[in-house]
Motif scaffolding. Sequence first.
Motif, mmCIF file in Angstrom:
data_model
loop_
_atom_site.group_PDB
_atom_site.id
_atom_site.type_symbol
_atom_site.label_atom_id
_atom_site.label_comp_id
_atom_site.label_asym_id
_atom_site.label_seq_id
_atom_site.Cartn_x
_atom_site.Cartn_y
_atom_site.Cartn_z
ATOM 1 N N ALA A 240 6.685 1.809 8.249
ATOM 2 C CA ALA A 240 7.105 2.315 9.564
ATOM 3 C C ALA A 240 8.588 2.060 9.777
ATOM 4 O O ALA A 240 9.316 2.897 10.347
ATOM 5 C CB ALA A 240 6.281 1.644 10.657
ATOM 6 N N LYS A 241 9.079 0.908 9.339
ATOM 7 C CA LYS A 241 10.495 0.577 9.490
ATOM 8 C C LYS A 241 11.376 1.554 8.717
ATOM 9 O O LYS A 241 12.432 1.981 9.188
ATOM 10 C CB LYS A 241 10.717 -0.861 9.013
ATOM 11 C CG LYS A 241 12.151 -1.343 9.190
ATOM 12 C CD LYS A 241 12.292 -2.791 8.748
ATOM 13 C CE LYS A 241 13.732 -3.259 8.922
ATOM 14 N NZ LYS A 241 13.894 -4.674 8.481
ATOM 15 N N GLN A 242 10.892 1.935 7.498
ATOM 16 C CA GLN A 242 11.690 2.846 6.668
ATOM 17 C C GLN A 242 11.706 4.259 7.237
ATOM 18 O O GLN A 242 12.672 5.000 7.074
ATOM 19 C CB GLN A 242 11.140 2.855 5.245
ATOM 20 C CG GLN A 242 11.333 1.540 4.500
ATOM 21 C CD GLN A 242 10.685 1.564 3.123
ATOM 22 O OE1 GLN A 242 10.077 2.565 2.722
ATOM 23 N NE2 GLN A 242 10.822 0.454 2.386
ATOM 24 N N THR A 243 10.604 4.664 7.886
ATOM 25 C CA THR A 243 10.504 6.047 8.371
ATOM 26 C C THR A 243 10.886 6.183 9.843
ATOM 27 O O THR A 243 10.819 7.289 10.386
ATOM 28 C CB THR A 243 9.052 6.562 8.186
ATOM 29 O OG1 THR A 243 8.159 5.717 8.919
ATOM 30 C CG2 THR A 243 8.683 6.593 6.723
ATOM 31 N N MET A 244 11.239 5.059 10.477
ATOM 32 C CA MET A 244 11.524 5.098 11.916
ATOM 33 C C MET A 244 12.660 6.076 12.237
ATOM 34 O O MET A 244 12.558 6.887 13.164
ATOM 35 C CB MET A 244 11.880 3.689 12.409
ATOM 36 C CG MET A 244 12.225 3.634 13.903
ATOM 37 S SD MET A 244 10.780 3.967 14.946
ATOM 38 C CE MET A 244 9.842 2.470 14.663
ATOM 39 N N ALA A 245 13.732 6.014 11.473
ATOM 40 C CA ALA A 245 14.896 6.863 11.783
ATOM 41 C C ALA A 245 14.625 8.324 11.465
ATOM 42 O O ALA A 245 14.990 9.215 12.240
ATOM 43 C CB ALA A 245 16.118 6.369 11.002
ATOM 44 N N ALA A 246 13.982 8.602 10.327
ATOM 45 C CA ALA A 246 13.771 9.985 9.899
ATOM 46 C C ALA A 246 12.622 10.655 10.646
ATOM 47 O O ALA A 246 12.697 11.849 10.969
ATOM 48 C CB ALA A 246 13.505 10.023 8.391
ATOM 49 N N GLU A 249 7.707 9.902 15.033
ATOM 50 C CA GLU A 249 6.287 10.119 15.331
ATOM 51 C C GLU A 249 5.405 9.538 14.231
ATOM 52 O O GLU A 249 4.378 8.895 14.501
ATOM 53 C CB GLU A 249 6.024 11.617 15.509
ATOM 54 C CG GLU A 249 6.671 12.208 16.745
ATOM 55 C CD GLU A 249 6.282 13.668 16.929
ATOM 56 O OE1 GLU A 249 5.481 14.178 16.114
ATOM 57 O OE2 GLU A 249 6.775 14.291 17.886
ATOM 58 N N LYS A 250 5.792 9.774 12.983
ATOM 59 C CA LYS A 250 5.013 9.219 11.877
ATOM 60 C C LYS A 250 5.067 7.701 11.889
ATOM 61 O O LYS A 250 4.059 7.024 11.627
ATOM 62 C CB LYS A 250 5.559 9.757 10.550
ATOM 63 C CG LYS A 250 4.768 9.308 9.343
ATOM 64 C CD LYS A 250 5.322 9.927 8.060
ATOM 65 C CE LYS A 250 4.501 9.455 6.851
ATOM 66 N NZ LYS A 250 5.012 10.019 5.585
ATOM 67 N N ALA A 251 6.234 7.154 12.212
ATOM 68 C CA ALA A 251 6.365 5.699 12.279
ATOM 69 C C ALA A 251 5.463 5.128 13.376
ATOM 70 O O ALA A 251 4.824 4.070 13.205
ATOM 71 C CB ALA A 251 7.810 5.309 12.512
ATOM 72 N N ALA A 252 5.414 5.837 14.526
ATOM 73 C CA ALA A 252 4.563 5.371 15.623
ATOM 74 C C ALA A 252 3.096 5.386 15.211
ATOM 75 O O ALA A 252 2.322 4.473 15.555
ATOM 76 C CB ALA A 252 4.785 6.242 16.854
ATOM 77 N N LYS A 253 2.684 6.425 14.476
ATOM 78 C CA LYS A 253 1.285 6.505 14.027
ATOM 79 C C LYS A 253 0.964 5.373 13.053
ATOM 80 O O LYS A 253 -0.100 4.767 13.112
ATOM 81 C CB LYS A 253 1.050 7.857 13.352
ATOM 82 C CG LYS A 253 -0.395 8.112 12.977
ATOM 83 C CD LYS A 253 -0.558 9.515 12.411
ATOM 84 C CE LYS A 253 -2.026 9.791 12.108
ATOM 85 N NZ LYS A 253 -2.645 8.830 11.216
ATOM 86 N N ILE A 254 1.937 5.092 12.171
ATOM 87 C CA ILE A 254 1.729 3.988 11.215
ATOM 88 C C ILE A 254 1.611 2.659 11.954
ATOM 89 O O ILE A 254 0.783 1.806 11.624
ATOM 90 C CB ILE A 254 2.869 3.954 10.188
ATOM 91 C CG1 ILE A 254 2.843 5.211 9.306
ATOM 92 C CG2 ILE A 254 2.777 2.704 9.319
ATOM 93 C CD1 ILE A 254 4.023 5.327 8.358
ATOM 94 N N LEU A 255 2.442 2.479 13.012
ATOM 95 C CA LEU A 255 2.383 1.238 13.792
ATOM 96 C C LEU A 255 1.052 1.120 14.544
ATOM 97 O O LEU A 255 0.511 0.015 14.704
ATOM 98 C CB LEU A 255 3.556 1.179 14.777
ATOM 99 C CG LEU A 255 4.927 0.926 14.141
ATOM 100 C CD1 LEU A 255 6.031 1.032 15.187
ATOM 101 C CD2 LEU A 255 4.956 -0.445 13.472
#
Length: 410
Positions: A240-246, A249-255
């Motif tokens: 999630a940390k790696q995809t947060m900037a790019a 929404e995906k990062a939020a789902k992972i979290l």
Amino acid sequence: MLTKILARGGPASGYLFLRYLRGMVLLVATPISLLLGWVIPDVTAGLVKLANSERYRAARYLKQPEAAPLPDALPRHAGDVVTLFKDKSFLRSLLLLLMPAVVIVELVVAVIAVVAIPATVIAMVLWPLDPGGFNLVGVPIDAWWKALVFGPLQLLVGLGFLGWVAPAVARGHARAVLALLAPSAEQVETARLNERVAELTRTRAGAVDSHGAELRRIERDLHDGTQAQLVSLAMRIGIAKQTMAADPEKAAKILDDARDGAEQAMTELRGVLRTMYPPILADRGLAGAVSALSARSPIPVELRVGELGTVPASVEAAAYFVVAESLTNITKHSAAGHVDLLLERRGSELYLAITDDGIGGARINEQADLLGRGSGLHGMVHRVEAIDGQMELQSPIGGPTTVEVILPCA
């Protein structure tokens, strides 16, 4: 009246006859024992066992609780006379050598008790065939008047020996055996302490094994469950940390998935902790914890809890796990429709009884059987014995099954 006489005289005469046979064997074996006993240790050990056998039979005849046996003969090498004469059990068992001095008299009493009445009947009926050839109380019978006078007299003598003399002699012999061959107070105390040490060694070894198995189970649960969840949680947070900037929404789902994983890990961790010391015991006490277990059982439980007073934490934990394991076993294996659970304080002890109306056949095994039964009960025994408690299982085929546990609270 006659039935009572036979009930007293029959066992007494049998006891005296057997004592005579043993006395004669002893009389024959005594010279050999005296000559070879100091050379062959098994001879002296055999004499002690014979003494214990006599004590057991004497207590059984008197219908007394099983008499405390003499401790086994001391281990020694051939020719070790010093150890031989230090052996209190051997020295006490030497009193058996007095038996041949009295068994002849006891045999006469037993023979009179058994033979007098049949011999009287035979003599009174058959004396006409051989006048003077039959005796009653030592008097030759050659006339009917003698048969009718001395016959009843011998009958009375026979009944007296059968109903009173033989039982009195047998009781006297048995009491003398219990008194003369009894171990000393020091021997009894030493034997009790040795037995206690052996019991503690066994139960502590079982407790150590059970504790080791419990630690391995906790380690396995943490490694396979909680640790795996935490590793997965760390990886998801990293992704999630790696995809947060790019891709926020995906990062939020992972979290969100990571949060669910954290909750699951916490649930599994609580489950592991409950198997170590259930928090409910500290929160609600033993009565409340057992009540909660009963409420969660899929099989109806009739719970009766008496006044428990102050119960040590180790006893509370043991009682809780016994109830939990028992209810689990009943649910899995018993096909029961109802469970009775009694928990109460009896003096300085906590008493627990769990009864189900299932199919029975439960056994305490170190390894689970083909149906997965038995090993849990074995663990319960170890847990109970580790705090000097006692557990008894009664489970006939067809049921019911009862587990009774007594735990010391003092």
